[in-house]
Design a protein around this motif. Structure first.
Motif: not given
Length: 206
Positions: A65-72, A92-96
């Motif tokens: 429910g977020v626009k981008s994984l960068r915000s997590l 997702a884990r890699f991106s965060v």
């Protein structure tokens, strides 16, 4: 904004804030040199795998429910892990983790800590491999580089699916590192490895 690097002087790195269109110059930590290694092999399925990674990243963001994984933050991702498949969670884990590493690497560079900077570079590459971003050639080159005592950090270059890496190497042992990389790669694959010592120079507007 894309002209900003033209104003960088030799021995500097550029911190660029894309959101605000601002750029700051900082001295690059001493005692190390970047070495680019290219085995000349190009993965024909690289674009397919990269597209899949992007698709999984978008799906993971929608599921959370977020626009981008960068915000997590890492804690947020863990709370929503049950919403994701194993593959989506790995991406997702890699991106965060990568977003957090960029911030930490900046601090290391500000402080002149090349050892910590190198560790962040290597962490990025290892996590990318677990997320399926890198190809076998880049993984092999990064593994060979990290075995050498002069290597402070090794990471895939570009999208990760080509046989190229960029390595942070102790300045006094660059020749030894290059010779070892070329010898070991030739012994394992029968192919020649091209290594280039990278050196920053004044931009045309410096």
């Amino acid at each position: 904004p894309f002209l900003a690097p033209l104003g960088v002087r030799a021995g500097e790195w550029l911190q660029f804030d894309r959101m605000n269109g601002a750029a700051e110059r900082h001295p690059f930590p001493g005692g190390a040199q970047l070495v680019f290694c290219d085995c000349g092999i190009r993965d024909s399925k690289a674009e397919i795998r990269r597209a899949r990674f992007d698709l999984l990243a978008r799906k993971a963001a929608r599921q959370i429910g977020v626009k981008s994984l960068r915000s997590l933050e890492h804690e947020d991702l863990q709370r929503h892990r049950n919403l994701l498949t194993e593959e989506e969670f790995g991406v997702a884990r890699f991106s965060v983790g990568e977003c957090a590493r960029v911030v930490a690497a900046e601090r290391a560079m500000w402080g002149g800590d090349i050892v910590q900077l190198g560790e962040f570079i290597s962490q990025s590459c290892r996590d990318a491999g677990r997320a399926g971003i890198t190809g076998p050639e880049a993984d092999l080159l990064a593994d060979l580089a990290r075995r050498h005592p002069a290597c402070l950090g090794a990471r895939y270059a570009g999208s990760g699916h080509c046989g190229t890496t960029v390595n942070l190497v102790s300045l006094t042992q660059v020749d030894s590192f290059v010779a070892a990389m070329q010898s070991e790669f030739r012994e394992l694959t029968g192919l020649e490895l091209e290594c280039q010592r990278l050196q920053s120079v004044d931009g045309v507007m410096a």
